[in-house]
Design a protein around this motif. Sequence first.
Motif, PDB file in Angstrom:
ATOM      1  N   ASP A  68       0.839  -1.211   0.000  1.00 60.79           N
ATOM      2  CA  ASP A  68       0.000   0.000   0.000  1.00 60.79           C
ATOM      3  C   ASP A  68       0.869   1.255   0.000  1.00 60.79           C
ATOM      4  N   ALA A  69       1.961   1.220   0.766  1.00 62.56           N
ATOM      5  CA  ALA A  69       2.858   2.371   0.831  1.00 62.56           C
ATOM      6  C   ALA A  69       3.557   2.590  -0.505  1.00 62.56           C
ATOM      7  N   VAL A  70       3.941   1.518  -1.163  1.00 67.06           N
ATOM      8  CA  VAL A  70       4.580   1.624  -2.477  1.00 67.06           C
ATOM      9  C   VAL A  70       3.603   2.223  -3.489  1.00 67.06           C
ATOM     10  N   ALA A  71       2.352   1.765  -3.458  1.00 68.54           N
ATOM     11  CA  ALA A  71       1.340   2.300  -4.376  1.00 68.54           C
ATOM     12  C   ALA A  71       1.134   3.798  -4.141  1.00 68.54           C
ATOM     13  N   ALA A  72       1.080   4.199  -2.868  1.00 70.87           N
ATOM     14  CA  ALA A  72       0.917   5.621  -2.543  1.00 70.87           C
ATOM     15  C   ALA A  72       2.123   6.426  -3.008  1.00 70.87           C
ATOM     16  N   LEU A 130      10.096  -1.783  -4.020  1.00 73.55           N
ATOM     17  CA  LEU A 130      10.337  -0.486  -4.654  1.00 73.55           C
ATOM     18  C   LEU A 130      11.334  -0.556  -5.808  1.00 73.55           C
ATOM     19  N   LEU A 131      12.119  -1.626  -5.867  1.00 73.70           N
ATOM     20  CA  LEU A 131      13.171  -1.714  -6.883  1.00 73.70           C
ATOM     21  C   LEU A 131      12.667  -1.647  -8.326  1.00 73.70           C
ATOM     22  N   PRO A 132      11.535  -2.257  -8.673  1.00 70.98           N
ATOM     23  CA  PRO A 132      11.080  -2.125 -10.059  1.00 70.98           C
ATOM     24  C   PRO A 132      10.896  -0.666 -10.496  1.00 70.98           C
ATOM     25  N   ALA A 133      10.358   0.153  -9.584  1.00 68.89           N
ATOM     26  CA  ALA A 133      10.177   1.572  -9.906  1.00 68.89           C
ATOM     27  C   ALA A 133      11.516   2.282 -10.002  1.00 68.89           C
ATOM     28  N   GLY A 147      19.751   5.286  -9.138  1.00 69.65           N
ATOM     29  CA  GLY A 147      19.393   5.492  -7.738  1.00 69.65           C
ATOM     30  C   GLY A 147      20.269   4.707  -6.792  1.00 69.65           C
ATOM     31  N   VAL A 148      19.874   4.744  -5.514  1.00 66.38           N
ATOM     32  CA  VAL A 148      20.689   4.126  -4.475  1.00 66.38           C
ATOM     33  C   VAL A 148      19.801   3.554  -3.373  1.00 66.38           C
ATOM     34  N   ARG A 183      25.854  -6.138  -6.384  1.00 69.96           N
ATOM     35  CA  ARG A 183      26.190  -6.883  -7.600  1.00 69.96           C
ATOM     36  C   ARG A 183      24.953  -7.195  -8.425  1.00 69.96           C
ATOM     37  N   ASP A 184      23.862  -7.538  -7.752  1.00 68.59           N
ATOM     38  CA  ASP A 184      22.610  -7.811  -8.460  1.00 68.59           C
ATOM     39  C   ASP A 184      22.101  -6.584  -9.203  1.00 68.59           C
ATOM     40  N   LEU A 185      22.285  -5.414  -8.602  1.00 66.05           N
ATOM     41  CA  LEU A 185      21.652  -4.197  -9.125  1.00 66.05           C
ATOM     42  C   LEU A 185      22.574  -3.345  -9.986  1.00 66.05           C
ATOM     43  N   ALA A 186      23.839  -3.745 -10.114  1.00 65.03           N
ATOM     44  CA  ALA A 186      24.790  -2.951 -10.890  1.00 65.03           C
ATOM     45  C   ALA A 186      24.326  -2.760 -12.327  1.00 65.03           C
ATOM     46  N   ARG A 187      23.741  -3.774 -12.926  1.00 64.80           N
ATOM     47  CA  ARG A 187      23.303  -3.692 -14.323  1.00 64.80           C
ATOM     48  C   ARG A 187      22.224  -2.641 -14.540  1.00 64.80           C
ATOM     49  N   PHE A 188      21.533  -2.275 -13.445  1.00 63.94           N
ATOM     50  CA  PHE A 188      20.470  -1.278 -13.549  1.00 63.94           C
ATOM     51  C   PHE A 188      20.933   0.127 -13.176  1.00 63.94           C
ATOM     52  N   GLY A 189      22.202   0.258 -12.830  1.00 68.89           N
ATOM     53  CA  GLY A 189      22.703   1.570 -12.406  1.00 68.89           C
ATOM     54  C   GLY A 189      22.225   1.954 -11.024  1.00 68.89           C
ATOM     55  N   ILE A 190      22.041   0.956 -10.157  1.00 61.98           N
ATOM     56  CA  ILE A 190      21.583   1.195  -8.788  1.00 61.98           C
ATOM     57  C   ILE A 190      22.687   0.775  -7.820  1.00 61.98           C
ATOM     58  N   ARG A 191      23.053   1.661  -6.912  1.00 61.93           N
ATOM     59  CA  ARG A 191      24.082   1.378  -5.920  1.00 61.93           C
ATOM     60  C   ARG A 191      23.456   0.934  -4.596  1.00 61.93           C
ATOM     61  N   VAL A 192      24.270   0.286  -3.761  1.00 61.05           N
ATOM     62  CA  VAL A 192      23.814  -0.154  -2.444  1.00 61.05           C
ATOM     63  C   VAL A 192      24.886   0.193  -1.412  1.00 61.05           C
ATOM     64  N   VAL A 193      24.476   0.903  -0.380  1.00 65.41           N
ATOM     65  CA  VAL A 193      25.372   1.298   0.712  1.00 65.41           C
ATOM     66  C   VAL A 193      24.683   0.964   2.032  1.00 65.41           C
ATOM     67  N   THR A 194      25.442   0.462   2.990  1.00 67.29           N
ATOM     68  CA  THR A 194      24.899   0.227   4.324  1.00 67.29           C
ATOM     69  C   THR A 194      25.712   1.019   5.347  1.00 67.29           C
ATOM     70  N   ILE A 195      25.015   1.669   6.258  1.00 68.08           N
ATOM     71  CA  ILE A 195      25.662   2.426   7.331  1.00 68.08           C
ATOM     72  C   ILE A 195      25.443   1.666   8.639  1.00 68.08           C
TER      73      ILE A 195
END
Length: 262
Positions: A68-72, A130-133, A147-148, A183-195
């Motif tokens: 529901d939150a993703v749809a909103a 949210l990743l498909p969007a 995105g990231v 690694r999974d998302l590199a092909r889509f130009g999406i980065r992943v960082v954890t703090i």
Amino acid sequence: MKISGRTFVVSGGASGLGRACVRDIVAAGGNAMILDMNQEQGAELVGQLGPSTQFQACDVSSTTSIADAVAATLSWIASTGKPLGGIIPAAGVGFPGLILDKKLKPVSLESIDLVLSINLRGTLDLVRQLLPALAASEPSGPDGERGVVIMVASAAAFEGQMGQVAYAASKGAVASMTLPMARDLARFGIRVVTIAPSMFESNMTAHMSDKVRTGLQKAMEFPPRAGKPEEFASLVRQSIENSMLNGVVIRLDGATRMPSKL
């Protein structure tokens, strides 16, 4: 990646570290979708920051609530024309409990499930929905970045204390999935960082006793204090804007190394 002109989703965004991230994103010209269970705090924050924010009640332990939150969020993005730029799953809980107490009673499975459901499953579920969007967003900049994803672990992922088996497990898992997700998302130009923060001023630490708080501060090198939400948000902003930050877990802890017990 520039924050301005893009939308960022922040779970746990009505208070603590998430709230500071929302404020910083808006200050930098971005839009922030605030997901939280506290409707009063969410409405208050939207009232303070104005039309660059929107609040959606969300329980990250519920797939339906996240959907529901993703749809909103997608509906809001369609109306503003500001594409999704990042996902910041900052909702989290920490319920201490010895795996086996002095009376030989094991920690309840309900307690374990709750911590894992919010800290780990909730993080993964929000991100995956949210990743498909995010992958469908128009690429920007010379690298074609879309995105990231910025996840939140903890110093407990590396030095969990007594009573933190479930919490350390949840945060350790978040840290461990950072690189494979990147690694999974590199092909889509999406980065992943954890703090991975140590003790920061937040709703979770606000309920600590003075004894526990003092003990934690003694384990800190410099500065000998709890981190401020604005300091966490500053690193989140750098993680958004610096495209070379990818597949990494960043400790934000003032050189703190936690002892076994206080």
